[in-house]
Motif scaffolding. Structure first.
Motif, short mmCIF file in Angstrom:
data_model
loop_
_atom_site.label_atom_id
_atom_site.label_comp_id
_atom_site.label_asym_id
_atom_site.label_seq_id
_atom_site.Cartn_x
_atom_site.Cartn_y
_atom_site.Cartn_z
N GLY A 328 39.44 49.39 42.23
CA GLY A 328 39.70 48.06 41.75
C GLY A 328 39.17 46.99 42.38
N GLU A 329 39.32 45.85 41.67
CA GLU A 329 38.85 44.40 42.71
C GLU A 329 39.48 44.34 44.05
OE1 GLU A 329 36.26 43.23 41.80
OE2 GLU A 329 35.80 43.37 39.64
N PRO A 330 38.84 43.83 44.91
CA PRO A 330 39.68 43.30 46.33
C PRO A 330 40.58 42.54 45.99
CG PRO A 330 37.06 43.19 46.39
CD PRO A 330 37.44 43.64 44.86
N GLY A 331 41.67 42.94 46.56
CA GLY A 331 42.95 42.20 46.56
C GLY A 331 43.96 42.35 45.58
N ALA A 332 43.24 43.37 44.70
CA ALA A 332 44.31 43.70 43.64
C ALA A 332 45.51 44.46 44.04
CB ALA A 332 43.50 44.77 42.55
N ALA A 333 47.00 44.13 43.43
CA ALA A 333 47.98 44.73 43.70
C ALA A 333 47.98 46.17 43.66
CB ALA A 333 49.16 44.12 42.78
N LEU A 334 48.53 46.71 44.59
CA LEU A 334 48.80 48.24 44.62
C LEU A 334 49.85 48.77 43.67
CD1 LEU A 334 48.51 48.96 48.70
CD2 LEU A 334 46.60 49.33 46.72
#
Length: 488
Positions: A328-334
């Motif tokens: 995913g993109e950096p900072g995306a919610a887990l």
């Protein structure tokens, strides 16, 4: 009288167009290392990989594109599936894939030399969907063609996890056998009846929460899924011990699970439950006891022909060299991670974000992660490396991380991957049309970075199609994730 070439397997509607990450040799090798078993050792000519029951061949095509060093052979008995896959392989210029129309009986005898010695055999959603005769042919084929040390991957419906919902399958399949016309229409009728019984409080459903939940999920099921998941005359879930016994005739031994988290018993069972499984008289029964504990309906098993155990030093070396990439993109919610025991242990989950922070800068090996986190994570101790392994396995299970190829392999794979993805989108979006809810887009696109396929959103696929059509894509970073993952 016309011979029935289907052998009881539904063929009047296309199989679902799925991609399955567990079929990748990179994925399987890592799972074996986690389980402490040496992976296959291909010859200098590179790995030879066979998929039995490849459907539309999308997993095989992705592997062929992403691993030009590998010989890929994909077999299905449905000529429509093979014809479509051959067309895509030709459009992508993939020279290292052979797509074969044959059934398991032909391959088990293989008097014409169709198959060379194999390093990997993969079956997704086949073994418990076909009859006993076909299962015997599969075991005979593996016995004759898999090299010593070679790995066989089987995903299959298992018991007791499926036991409560077997009557759901019975009714769907019985309607398919009894009603004239396409199975999809018969399946719709049976589904409507099941949903009506559920809504009217039929005793089977009121006393069976698992069957109620599975039936409720059928509301939105597509016709291909309904037919191919439920409506085969040979459909029969099996206990792991039964499958292990079937494959013992091919000199195969259970080595571990392709679901990485399942190779950590403490993520799956309490200490008391682990002790109960460990007390079983055989490994096969120990795994079966585990299935009683977790009640899983699907197993992802790796069997090896003549397994060799890795010692502690070898295992650490192999796992330390594992490269990982964030999907995913950096900072995306887990996502919410739910294991059989509930939420992950805090000592494990506290490593999720530090791992992703390191991988935001690009792929890294597990050894790199250990070195970095040992310097930056408070209270890093002797057990922390084991927690890191568990954290990685959980993030991989959630499609947050993926194993990653070496830089040289990525560069070699990019041309073929790009051609395949162009062919896939051209096949789904003829004339460059924008995707809409009626367009059947591929579930995944090929990735030179992961060595297989990655999920892509409808918006990303639309942007990618526009990019290849020479249009200006907005916003400018719409394709940044796919570019980072070696999709274009």
């Amino acid at each position: 009288m016309t011979a029935d070439w289907t052998r009881g397997y539904a063929s009047d509607i296309d199989y679902t167009r799925g991609w399955y990450r567990e079929l990748s040799p990179l994925w399987l090798d890592t799972a074996l290392a986690l389980a402490g078993v040496a992976p296959p050792q291909p010859t200098e000519h590179g790995p030879v990989w066979l998929e039995l029951g490849c459907g539309h061949g999308l997993s095989a095509l992705a592997l062929a594109a992403a691993r030009p060093d590998m010989t890929v052979i994909a077999v299905d008995f449905n000529p429509t599936h093979i014809h479509g896959a051959q067309r895509l392989a030709q459009a992508a210029g993939l020279a290292n894939i052979r797509l074969v129309e044959a059934d398991f009986a032909e391959l088990a005898e293989d008097t014409t030399g169709l198959l060379p010695p194999l390093d990997y055999v993969a079956l997704h959603g086949v073994y418990t969907w076909v009859g006993d005769e076909s299962r015997r042919h599969i075991a005979r084929l593996i016995a004759r063609r898999l090299r010593p040390g070679g790995a066989a991957y089987l995903s299959y419906n298992c018991l007791p996890g499926w036991a409560a919902a077997m009557p759901v399958q019975f009714l769907l399949n019985a309607y398919g056998q009894a009603l004239p016309g396409p199975k999809a229409a018969a399946g719709d009728q049976a589904r409507d009846l099941l949903l009506h019984l559920l809504n009217q409080g039929a005793g089977y459903f009121t006393g069976n929460a698992a069957a109620s939940a599975r039936t409720d999920r059928l509301r939105g099921a597509t016709a291909p899924y309904l037919v191919h998941e439920y409506m085969h005359s040979g459909w029969r879930p099996a206990y792991h011990a039964q499958v292990a016994d079937d494959l013992a005739a091919a000199k195969l031994s259970y080595a571990g699970s392709a679901a990485w988290v399942e190779n950590f018993p403490d993520l799956m069972m309490t200490r008391a439950q682990q002790d109960m499984a460990a007390s079983a008289p055989t490994r096969a029964l120990a795994e079966t006891v585990k299935d009683y504990v977790t009640n899983q309906p699907l197993r992802r098993d790796i069997f090896v022909r003549g397994p060799l155990a890795l010692d502690a030093r070898q295992r650490v070396a192999r796992l330390g060299a594992l490269r990982l990439v964030a999907l995913g993109e950096p900072g995306a919610a887990l996502p919410d991670f739910t294991l059989p025991l509930g939420s992950p242990d805090p000592e494990v989950s506290r490593l999720f974000h530090p791992v992703l922070a390191v991988l935001a800068g690009g792929p890294a090996t597990l050894a790199d992660l250990v070195e970095h986190l040992a310097r930056t994570v408070p209270d890093w101790g002797p057990d922390s490396a084991g927690c890191l392994l568990r954290a990685v396995a959980i993030l991989v299970a959630g499609d947050v991380l993926s194993p990653c190829l070496a830089d040289g392999q990525i560069q070699a794979a990019l041309p073929g991957v790009r051609r395949l993805n162009q062919a896939l989108l051209a096949d789904s979006l003829p004339g460059g049309a924008a995707p809409d809810h009626e367009v059947r887009l591929p579930e995944r696109l090929a990735s030179a970075v992961t060595g297989g396929g990655v999920m892509a959103s409808v918006e990303e696929m639309g942007a990618l199609a526009a990019h290849w059509a020479g249009e200006v894509v907005m916003p400018p970073d719409a394709l940044s994730r796919l570019a980072r993952l070696g999709v274009l």
